[in-house]
Each structure stands twice: as structure tokens, then as C-alpha cells.
Design a protein around this motif. Sequence first.
Motif, PDB file in Angstrom:
ATOM      1  N   TYR A   1       0.884  -1.164   0.040  1.00  0.00           N
ATOM      2  CA  TYR A   1       0.065   0.094   0.106  1.00  0.00           C
ATOM      3  C   TYR A   1       0.847   1.255   0.160  1.00  0.00           C
ATOM      4  O   TYR A   1       1.982   1.236   0.401  1.00  0.00           O
ATOM      5  CB  TYR A   1      -0.911  -0.203   1.344  1.00  0.00           C
ATOM      6  CG  TYR A   1      -2.019  -0.908   1.020  1.00  0.00           C
ATOM      7  CD1 TYR A   1      -3.036  -0.825   0.199  1.00  0.00           C
ATOM      8  CD2 TYR A   1      -2.018  -2.035   2.107  1.00  0.00           C
ATOM      9  CE1 TYR A   1      -4.210  -1.831   0.203  1.00  0.00           C
ATOM     10  CE2 TYR A   1      -2.809  -2.981   2.020  1.00  0.00           C
ATOM     11  CZ  TYR A   1      -4.228  -2.687   1.313  1.00  0.00           C
ATOM     12  OH  TYR A   1      -5.032  -3.771   1.173  1.00  0.00           O
ATOM     13  N   GLN A   2       0.266   2.407  -0.580  1.00  0.00           N
ATOM     14  CA  GLN A   2       1.196   3.602  -0.609  1.00  0.00           C
ATOM     15  C   GLN A   2       0.354   4.425   0.474  1.00  0.00           C
ATOM     16  O   GLN A   2      -0.922   4.474   0.602  1.00  0.00           O
ATOM     17  CB  GLN A   2       0.994   4.112  -2.039  1.00  0.00           C
ATOM     18  CG  GLN A   2       2.044   3.601  -3.007  1.00  0.00           C
ATOM     19  CD  GLN A   2       1.970   4.295  -4.301  1.00  0.00           C
ATOM     20  OE1 GLN A   2       1.936   5.585  -4.352  1.00  0.00           O
ATOM     21  NE2 GLN A   2       1.870   3.462  -5.307  1.00  0.00           N
TER      22      GLN A   2
ATOM     23  N   LYS B   1      12.975   5.079   5.644  1.00  0.00           N
ATOM     24  CA  LYS B   1      12.728   6.422   6.297  1.00  0.00           C
ATOM     25  C   LYS B   1      13.168   7.388   4.945  1.00  0.00           C
ATOM     26  O   LYS B   1      12.961   8.624   5.008  1.00  0.00           O
ATOM     27  CB  LYS B   1      13.540   6.909   7.232  1.00  0.00           C
ATOM     28  CG  LYS B   1      13.108   5.973   8.583  1.00  0.00           C
ATOM     29  CD  LYS B   1      13.776   6.222   9.911  1.00  0.00           C
ATOM     30  CE  LYS B   1      13.217   5.802  11.151  1.00  0.00           C
ATOM     31  NZ  LYS B   1      14.125   5.791  12.470  1.00  0.00           N
ATOM     32  N   THR B   2      13.866   6.892   4.045  1.00  0.00           N
ATOM     33  CA  THR B   2      14.519   7.831   2.979  1.00  0.00           C
ATOM     34  C   THR B   2      14.127   6.787   1.698  1.00  0.00           C
ATOM     35  O   THR B   2      13.737   5.895   1.557  1.00  0.00           O
ATOM     36  CB  THR B   2      15.867   8.103   3.039  1.00  0.00           C
ATOM     37  OG1 THR B   2      16.575   6.756   3.011  1.00  0.00           O
ATOM     38  CG2 THR B   2      16.235   9.027   4.296  1.00  0.00           C
ATOM     39  N   GLY B   3      14.214   7.808   0.478  1.00  0.00           N
ATOM     40  CA  GLY B   3      14.119   6.837  -0.667  1.00  0.00           C
ATOM     41  C   GLY B   3      12.615   6.657  -1.112  1.00  0.00           C
ATOM     42  O   GLY B   3      11.884   7.230  -0.464  1.00  0.00           O
ATOM     43  N   LYS B   4      12.442   5.961  -2.188  1.00  0.00           N
ATOM     44  CA  LYS B   4      11.188   5.905  -2.923  1.00  0.00           C
ATOM     45  C   LYS B   4      10.246   4.982  -1.845  1.00  0.00           C
ATOM     46  O   LYS B   4       9.097   5.186  -1.639  1.00  0.00           O
ATOM     47  CB  LYS B   4      11.059   5.567  -4.263  1.00  0.00           C
ATOM     48  CG  LYS B   4      11.864   3.920  -4.325  1.00  0.00           C
ATOM     49  CD  LYS B   4      11.645   3.673  -5.863  1.00  0.00           C
ATOM     50  CE  LYS B   4      12.104   2.140  -5.800  1.00  0.00           C
ATOM     51  NZ  LYS B   4      12.164   1.724  -7.261  1.00  0.00           N
ATOM     52  N   ASN B   5      10.986   4.076  -1.208  1.00  0.00           N
ATOM     53  CA  ASN B   5      10.052   3.130  -0.391  1.00  0.00           C
ATOM     54  C   ASN B   5       9.456   4.201   1.107  1.00  0.00           C
ATOM     55  O   ASN B   5       8.750   3.483   1.841  1.00  0.00           O
ATOM     56  CB  ASN B   5      10.977   2.036   0.183  1.00  0.00           C
ATOM     57  CG  ASN B   5      11.134   1.085  -0.905  1.00  0.00           C
ATOM     58  OD1 ASN B   5      10.363   1.142  -1.925  1.00  0.00           O
ATOM     59  ND2 ASN B   5      11.963   0.256  -0.667  1.00  0.00           N
TER      60      ASN B   5
ATOM     61  N   LEU C   1       5.715   3.971   0.858  1.00  0.00           N
ATOM     62  CA  LEU C   1       5.250   2.573   1.132  1.00  0.00           C
ATOM     63  C   LEU C   1       4.785   2.204   2.387  1.00  0.00           C
ATOM     64  O   LEU C   1       5.853   2.284   3.181  1.00  0.00           O
ATOM     65  CB  LEU C   1       5.987   1.659   0.239  1.00  0.00           C
ATOM     66  CG  LEU C   1       6.181   1.750  -1.449  1.00  0.00           C
ATOM     67  CD1 LEU C   1       6.987   0.628  -1.925  1.00  0.00           C
ATOM     68  CD2 LEU C   1       4.975   1.906  -2.014  1.00  0.00           C
ATOM     69  N   VAL C   2       3.758   1.562   2.869  1.00  0.00           N
ATOM     70  CA  VAL C   2       3.343   1.094   4.079  1.00  0.00           C
ATOM     71  C   VAL C   2       4.257  -0.025   4.274  1.00  0.00           C
ATOM     72  O   VAL C   2       4.196  -1.199   3.348  1.00  0.00           O
ATOM     73  CB  VAL C   2       2.044   0.970   4.418  1.00  0.00           C
ATOM     74  CG1 VAL C   2       1.682   0.210   5.775  1.00  0.00           C
ATOM     75  CG2 VAL C   2       1.229   2.347   4.114  1.00  0.00           C
ATOM     76  N   GLN C   3       4.997  -0.035   5.125  1.00  0.00           N
ATOM     77  CA  GLN C   3       5.923  -1.367   5.869  1.00  0.00           C
ATOM     78  C   GLN C   3       4.856  -2.592   5.894  1.00  0.00           C
ATOM     79  O   GLN C   3       3.729  -2.372   6.335  1.00  0.00           O
ATOM     80  CB  GLN C   3       6.356  -1.004   7.226  1.00  0.00           C
ATOM     81  CG  GLN C   3       7.386  -2.350   7.519  1.00  0.00           C
ATOM     82  CD  GLN C   3       8.137  -2.010   8.732  1.00  0.00           C
ATOM     83  OE1 GLN C   3       9.147  -1.466   8.744  1.00  0.00           O
ATOM     84  NE2 GLN C   3       7.789  -2.635   9.847  1.00  0.00           N
ATOM     85  N   VAL C   4       5.179  -3.559   5.536  1.00  0.00           N
ATOM     86  CA  VAL C   4       4.053  -4.972   5.215  1.00  0.00           C
ATOM     87  C   VAL C   4       3.570  -5.258   7.044  1.00  0.00           C
ATOM     88  O   VAL C   4       2.337  -5.385   6.930  1.00  0.00           O
ATOM     89  CB  VAL C   4       4.853  -5.905   4.752  1.00  0.00           C
ATOM     90  CG1 VAL C   4       3.928  -7.407   4.645  1.00  0.00           C
ATOM     91  CG2 VAL C   4       4.988  -5.802   3.249  1.00  0.00           C
ATOM     92  N   PHE C   5       4.624  -5.404   7.862  1.00  0.00           N
ATOM     93  CA  PHE C   5       4.329  -5.769   9.187  1.00  0.00           C
ATOM     94  C   PHE C   5       4.265  -4.749  10.166  1.00  0.00           C
ATOM     95  O   PHE C   5       5.049  -3.748   9.879  1.00  0.00           O
ATOM     96  CB  PHE C   5       5.331  -7.063   9.706  1.00  0.00           C
ATOM     97  CG  PHE C   5       5.073  -8.255   8.993  1.00  0.00           C
ATOM     98  CD1 PHE C   5       3.942  -9.074   8.906  1.00  0.00           C
ATOM     99  CD2 PHE C   5       6.057  -8.665   8.103  1.00  0.00           C
ATOM    100  CE1 PHE C   5       3.753 -10.296   8.179  1.00  0.00           C
ATOM    101  CE2 PHE C   5       6.017  -9.727   7.422  1.00  0.00           C
ATOM    102  CZ  PHE C   5       4.863 -10.394   7.444  1.00  0.00           C
TER     103      PHE C   5
END
Length: 234
Positions: free
Chosen positions: A152-153, A187-191, A194-198
Amino acid sequence: MTDDKLKEIWQLLQRTSKEDRARVFDQLRREFPIHSLEKEWSVSADLVLEAIRRSSDLTKRGVRGVIAEAAFEQSVVTPLVATGWKAEIPTGDHPFDFLMVDKVGPVKIQVKMQRLEKKVPKYWGRNSQYYVVETQKTRSGKDKKGGSTRPYQFGEFDLIAVSLHPSSGDWTKFRYTVADWLLPRSKTGKNRKLVQVFQPVPIAPNADWCDDFETAVKAFRNGKKKTIHEPLRR
């Protein structure tokens, strides 16, 4: 039929054997299906349940997920509608399960299950004060750049409602937090988008998580910027 007649029938059933009562029950079940789906699929509820029992853990996880959504609709959405909220049903495929609207505006809710591992609630590492919820889409795909579409974003939904059935045995219990407060993949970059999976879910409500929908909506609308506490995986 009068109440006295019904009482007489009940007393008669009580005097019969368990096997005979089961035969009467089977006959009534055929005459009065529990759900319209039995007629639509030409199948009994018992056979559907048996099919689920025989299915893989992955299938059962999916079934539990849709049960959580149905439970949320019955125990949360329906009472909210009675108080003035509107439950809108958007067309198409969306990254949220429910769209609730009041006089202030819309709220998008994603419903997820508290994670099970080996049929017991999964803890956040060895930290017994936090459970785990898995936050990613059920179906996987690829975007234009070849990346997975399962994550998820941030911004795709406003609140997450986590079903606590695995630990409580109660399908009406949910724990909420603001979606933008969830842990990012980095905390940085394109990720970071995105919502962390867990995600860690506390066993009791705290400053990040609550058990009341209206309280969660208020927190969302306050617009406070923060990130939920990430406990150590000790």
C-alpha cells in the motif's frame, strides 16, 4: 401457532433421542436455508464449511479476512449509519474496504486481520506487548516499472481497522490507527512512500492505537503528523 403449542412441540422434542432431533434439524435445514447463498450455489452451509476446513492455510486466511470485513460492517458500519453516517459503495477496485461519510466528509477504512502464525497470534518478535498485522494487498501485480503492486502507498486509505479476533475470540473487536501514522518501508528514498508490510499492534490501546472508530476519525481529522511506536524485536 400459539406459544403453548410451540412449548408443547419443544417439550416433545426434548423427550426424543438426540438422533431423532438431528433428523428433524436436517429436515428443517433443507426447508429453511440459513443463507441465500445456499440457494444460489445449490449447496448447504455445512458443505461450504467443510470445504473451508479442508482448504489450505492461505485460503483460510483469505476467508478469515472477508469474515473480518463482514463483521466490521455488522458491528461498526451498521450502528454508525443509525447515527447519521452514510456507507457509500464505490464502484471498481479500491485500496480500501469501506467509505464512510458524515457531514464533515469521507473516511476511507482498510480492514485487516491480526496475524496468525502456527494457529496462534503472532507477536512482534519476542515482545509480548505487541501483536502483528500484515498490511499488503491480497492480489499481486506489476506496475509499469516492474515493481510489485502489493504494497500500500500512504494516502490510499485514512484508517486501518485491525480485527482482534485471533487474540480475543471476538469478531466485533477492532483496533484503529491513522493510516499515515503507520511505519514506512524506509525513512528515505522511494520506499518511504510505501507502508511497511508488518506493523506492531499493542495488546492494549495506547497513544497510537484506539478501540473506537469515532476516536480514530477525530485523530485522523486533527491532521497530527507522527509515526506509531516501533518496539524492539527483542
